[in-house]
Scaffold this motif. Sequence first.
Motif, PDB file in Angstrom:
ATOM      1  N   ALA A 173       0.828  -1.207   0.000  1.00 27.26           N
ATOM      2  CA  ALA A 173       0.000   0.000   0.000  1.00 27.26           C
ATOM      3  C   ALA A 173       0.859   1.252   0.000  1.00 27.26           C
ATOM      4  O   ALA A 173       0.515   2.264  -0.617  1.00 27.26           O
ATOM      5  CB  ALA A 173      -0.932  -0.011   1.219  1.00 27.26           C
ATOM      6  N   HIS A 174       1.985   1.181   0.697  1.00 21.74           N
ATOM      7  CA  HIS A 174       2.916   2.322   0.684  1.00 21.74           C
ATOM      8  C   HIS A 174       3.944   2.181  -0.432  1.00 21.74           C
ATOM      9  O   HIS A 174       4.247   3.148  -1.135  1.00 21.74           O
ATOM     10  CB  HIS A 174       3.636   2.429   2.028  1.00 21.74           C
ATOM     11  N   GLY A 175       4.469   0.971  -0.614  1.00 18.71           N
ATOM     12  CA  GLY A 175       5.556   0.755  -1.557  1.00 18.71           C
ATOM     13  C   GLY A 175       5.177   0.990  -2.998  1.00 18.71           C
ATOM     14  O   GLY A 175       6.007   1.443  -3.799  1.00 18.71           O
ATOM     15  N   PHE A 176       3.931   0.703  -3.377  1.00 16.60           N
ATOM     16  CA  PHE A 176       3.473   0.869  -4.759  1.00 16.60           C
ATOM     17  C   PHE A 176       3.633   2.323  -5.193  1.00 16.60           C
ATOM     18  O   PHE A 176       4.282   2.630  -6.194  1.00 16.60           O
ATOM     19  CB  PHE A 176       2.012   0.429  -4.878  1.00 16.60           C
ATOM     20  N   THR A 177       3.043   3.240  -4.429  1.00 13.46           N
ATOM     21  CA  THR A 177       3.118   4.662  -4.764  1.00 13.46           C
ATOM     22  C   THR A 177       4.534   5.188  -4.629  1.00 13.46           C
ATOM     23  O   THR A 177       5.004   5.979  -5.455  1.00 13.46           O
ATOM     24  CB  THR A 177       2.183   5.480  -3.859  1.00 13.46           C
ATOM     25  N   SER A 178       5.233   4.730  -3.604  1.00 13.56           N
ATOM     26  CA  SER A 178       6.593   5.179  -3.362  1.00 13.56           C
ATOM     27  C   SER A 178       7.517   4.830  -4.519  1.00 13.56           C
ATOM     28  O   SER A 178       8.393   5.619  -4.897  1.00 13.56           O
ATOM     29  CB  SER A 178       7.116   4.564  -2.069  1.00 13.56           C
ATOM     30  N   ALA A 179       7.327   3.639  -5.102  1.00 13.33           N
ATOM     31  CA  ALA A 179       8.170   3.213  -6.222  1.00 13.33           C
ATOM     32  C   ALA A 179       7.992   4.137  -7.419  1.00 13.33           C
ATOM     33  O   ALA A 179       8.958   4.532  -8.071  1.00 13.33           O
ATOM     34  CB  ALA A 179       7.833   1.774  -6.604  1.00 13.33           C
ATOM     35  N   PHE A 180       6.745   4.496  -7.716  1.00 13.61           N
ATOM     36  CA  PHE A 180       6.488   5.399  -8.841  1.00 13.61           C
ATOM     37  C   PHE A 180       7.052   6.790  -8.570  1.00 13.61           C
ATOM     38  O   PHE A 180       7.582   7.446  -9.470  1.00 13.61           O
ATOM     39  CB  PHE A 180       4.992   5.476  -9.123  1.00 13.61           C
ATOM     40  N   GLN A 181       6.945   7.235  -7.340  1.00 14.60           N
ATOM     41  CA  GLN A 181       7.482   8.548  -6.993  1.00 14.60           C
ATOM     42  C   GLN A 181       8.998   8.565  -7.129  1.00 14.60           C
ATOM     43  O   GLN A 181       9.576   9.560  -7.566  1.00 14.60           O
ATOM     44  CB  GLN A 181       7.071   8.920  -5.564  1.00 14.60           C
ATOM     45  N   SER A 182       9.653   7.477  -6.770  1.00 12.33           N
ATOM     46  CA  SER A 182      11.108   7.389  -6.902  1.00 12.33           C
ATOM     47  C   SER A 182      11.540   7.444  -8.360  1.00 12.33           C
ATOM     48  O   SER A 182      12.658   7.873  -8.664  1.00 12.33           O
ATOM     49  CB  SER A 182      11.626   6.098  -6.264  1.00 12.33           C
ATOM     50  N   MET A 183      10.647   7.015  -9.258  1.00  9.30           N
ATOM     51  CA  MET A 183      10.957   7.037 -10.685  1.00  9.30           C
ATOM     52  C   MET A 183      10.555   8.354 -11.341  1.00  9.30           C
ATOM     53  O   MET A 183      10.599   8.483 -12.564  1.00  9.30           O
ATOM     54  CB  MET A 183      10.262   5.863 -11.378  1.00  9.30           C
TER      55      MET A 183
END
Length: 219
Positions: A173-183
Amino acid sequence: MSGFFKSSIGRKVAMALSAFFLMFFLIIHLAVNITSLFSENLFNELSHFMGTNPLVQLVLQPVLIFGVVFHFVMGFILELKNKKAQGVAYARNNGAANSTWMSRNMIYSGLVILAFLVIHFADFWVHEINVKYINVQPEDPSRYYHELVEKFLPMWRVTAYVVAFILLGLHLAHGFTSAFQSMGSTAGRKATLQKLGKAYSIVIPLGFIVIALFHHFNH
């Protein structure tokens, strides 16, 4: 390139790329396992293909193992770097003011998931190595379904799967959005990504939980 991945941004990009790879793998893994709910033969056929195809066994499987190890190691490195940069422990930091509990405790959910993966690898991957290369048993294309069902007979194992996948859902739930933000995803897409992340973090873990419960109560 090596200098880039030694930087904070580089580590986050590497973490995001490994997360995308593992999230894609979860979709494939669930797609194969979900067939065991309605077709024993189809599940056996897919499992036999995955278990004997040279590309899967000699290329994709080692890449997957590397991806899992890399993701967790990189997560620990980022956690240590963040704590060092803050100079104080999370318990003393007022992180709740601008972040969720899960975002501040990804390392702990990750550790539980890692422990689960050790059990999972012991249940299936180590078993496969034993059947194929140690005992060298004759290949039986129909064995996979029954082996899967047998794994879910003990209640402790089913409970471990349910707890692990609930934590995986929170982690995603946190990692999904965080991964896109990191990219480099823009702030304008954050709401959409959060909806997609919420759906993904519910559907994928729930699918695996249903499989475990179904085979436990219908064996």
